[in-house]
Structure formats: C-alpha cells, structure tokens
Design a protein around this motif. Structure first.
Motif, mmCIF file in Angstrom:
data_model
loop_
_atom_site.group_PDB
_atom_site.id
_atom_site.type_symbol
_atom_site.label_atom_id
_atom_site.label_comp_id
_atom_site.label_asym_id
_atom_site.label_seq_id
_atom_site.Cartn_x
_atom_site.Cartn_y
_atom_site.Cartn_z
ATOM 1 N N ALA A 12 4.973 6.421 -7.132
ATOM 2 C CA ALA A 12 6.148 7.001 -6.269
ATOM 3 C C ALA A 12 4.268 7.871 -5.102
ATOM 4 O O ALA A 12 4.007 8.627 -6.048
ATOM 5 C CB ALA A 12 6.612 7.487 -5.793
ATOM 6 N N ASP A 13 3.623 7.067 -4.095
ATOM 7 C CA ASP A 13 2.500 7.056 -3.241
ATOM 8 C C ASP A 13 3.517 7.552 -2.398
ATOM 9 O O ASP A 13 3.622 6.784 -1.236
ATOM 10 C CB ASP A 13 1.906 5.918 -2.843
ATOM 11 N N LEU A 14 3.683 9.038 -2.071
ATOM 12 C CA LEU A 14 3.836 9.911 -1.199
ATOM 13 C C LEU A 14 3.417 9.974 -0.026
ATOM 14 O O LEU A 14 3.297 10.781 0.937
ATOM 15 C CB LEU A 14 4.278 10.831 -1.265
ATOM 16 N N ASP A 15 1.807 10.089 -0.240
ATOM 17 C CA ASP A 15 0.774 10.249 0.909
ATOM 18 C C ASP A 15 0.370 9.158 1.219
ATOM 19 O O ASP A 15 -0.483 9.364 1.844
ATOM 20 C CB ASP A 15 -0.539 11.197 0.580
ATOM 21 N N GLY A 16 0.999 8.188 1.429
ATOM 22 C CA GLY A 16 0.451 6.457 1.357
ATOM 23 C C GLY A 16 0.692 6.370 2.982
ATOM 24 O O GLY A 16 0.854 7.684 3.626
ATOM 25 N N ASP A 17 -0.768 5.646 3.488
ATOM 26 C CA ASP A 17 -0.464 5.397 4.869
ATOM 27 C C ASP A 17 0.576 4.590 5.252
ATOM 28 O O ASP A 17 0.447 3.612 4.579
ATOM 29 C CB ASP A 17 -2.329 4.878 5.419
ATOM 30 N N LEU A 18 0.401 3.864 6.709
ATOM 31 C CA LEU A 18 0.816 2.458 6.762
ATOM 32 C C LEU A 18 0.192 1.463 6.759
ATOM 33 O O LEU A 18 1.349 0.258 5.835
ATOM 34 C CB LEU A 18 0.545 2.702 8.381
ATOM 35 N N ALA A 19 -1.215 1.258 6.292
ATOM 36 C CA ALA A 19 -0.986 -0.231 5.229
ATOM 37 C C ALA A 19 -0.676 -0.389 4.144
ATOM 38 O O ALA A 19 -0.377 -1.004 3.143
ATOM 39 C CB ALA A 19 -2.771 -0.052 5.581
ATOM 40 N N SER A 20 -0.250 1.343 3.575
ATOM 41 C CA SER A 20 0.090 1.113 1.938
ATOM 42 C C SER A 20 1.939 0.425 2.109
ATOM 43 O O SER A 20 1.618 0.180 1.010
ATOM 44 C CB SER A 20 -0.088 2.911 1.284
ATOM 45 N N LEU A 21 2.397 1.087 3.052
ATOM 46 C CA LEU A 21 3.749 0.894 3.527
ATOM 47 C C LEU A 21 3.963 -0.883 3.673
ATOM 48 O O LEU A 21 4.513 -1.405 3.298
ATOM 49 C CB LEU A 21 4.106 1.415 4.307
ATOM 50 N N ARG A 22 3.012 -0.817 4.504
ATOM 51 C CA ARG A 22 3.203 -2.426 4.543
ATOM 52 C C ARG A 22 3.019 -3.773 3.248
ATOM 53 O O ARG A 22 3.282 -4.601 3.349
ATOM 54 C CB ARG A 22 1.868 -2.839 5.736
ATOM 55 N N GLY A 23 1.831 -2.807 3.531
ATOM 56 C CA GLY A 23 1.466 -3.487 1.218
ATOM 57 C C GLY A 23 2.955 -3.911 0.517
ATOM 58 O O GLY A 23 3.080 -5.415 0.053
ATOM 59 N N ASP A 24 3.291 -2.896 0.766
ATOM 60 C CA ASP A 24 5.296 -2.172 -0.260
ATOM 61 C C ASP A 24 5.218 -3.372 0.102
ATOM 62 O O ASP A 24 6.194 -3.507 -0.335
ATOM 63 C CB ASP A 24 5.378 -0.921 -0.355
ATOM 64 N N CYS A 25 5.847 -3.131 1.343
ATOM 65 C CA CYS A 25 6.977 -3.959 1.992
ATOM 66 C C CYS A 25 6.453 -6.003 2.001
ATOM 67 O O CYS A 25 7.415 -6.875 1.593
ATOM 68 C CB CYS A 25 6.622 -4.059 3.804
ATOM 69 N N ALA A 26 5.334 -5.954 2.536
ATOM 70 C CA ALA A 26 4.719 -7.504 1.526
ATOM 71 C C ALA A 26 5.360 -8.025 0.171
ATOM 72 O O ALA A 26 5.928 -8.943 0.172
ATOM 73 C CB ALA A 26 3.122 -7.910 2.186
#
Length: 69
Positions: A12-26
């Motif tokens: 889990a990337d708890l310190d992720g940024d919005l780009a990381s979140l968007r990548g996870d969603c994609a």
C-alpha cells in the motif's frame, strides 16, 4: 485459535499522490463493468402498501419545508 495473516498483493502506498491514485483506479477499472442503463418507471401509489412510518419521523418530515405543506 487460528492466526490469519492478510497479505496485500501490492504494498500500500499510503503517501501516494493524486497521480498514484489515478493510476490505481485505471488498473482497477477493467475489473468492473458498468451496468446497463436501468430506467425505472413510476409506481402507482395504490401498489405501495405496508409501509409504516414512526410518528416521530412523520412529525420531523412534516416540519421540514421541503416535505411539509
């Protein structure tokens, strides 16, 4: 007692940024398909029966401007 350990397949990337979140969603998007468009038709009030509303809730809704008069 059984000791159940849960391991995440990816750390889990708890310190992720919005780009990381968007990548996870994609990456997750292909796993779920959008449902067919469901159109609901109005239900005749004569078909609605057996619904009971507690007196306190009815009084609360009656005092709200959107639902009252």
């Amino acid at each position: 007692m059984t000791n159940l350990k849960v391991h995440a397949p990816v750390p889990a990337d708890l310190d992720g940024d919005l780009a990381s979140l968007r990548g996870d969603c994609a990456r997750m998007a292909p796993h779920w398909a959008a449902p067919e468009k469901i159109t609901s038709r109005p239900v005749s009030p004569s078909l609605i029966h057996g619904v009971t509303v507690p007196a306190k809730s009815a009084r609360l809704l009656d005092t709200m401007l959107d639902y009252g008069n």
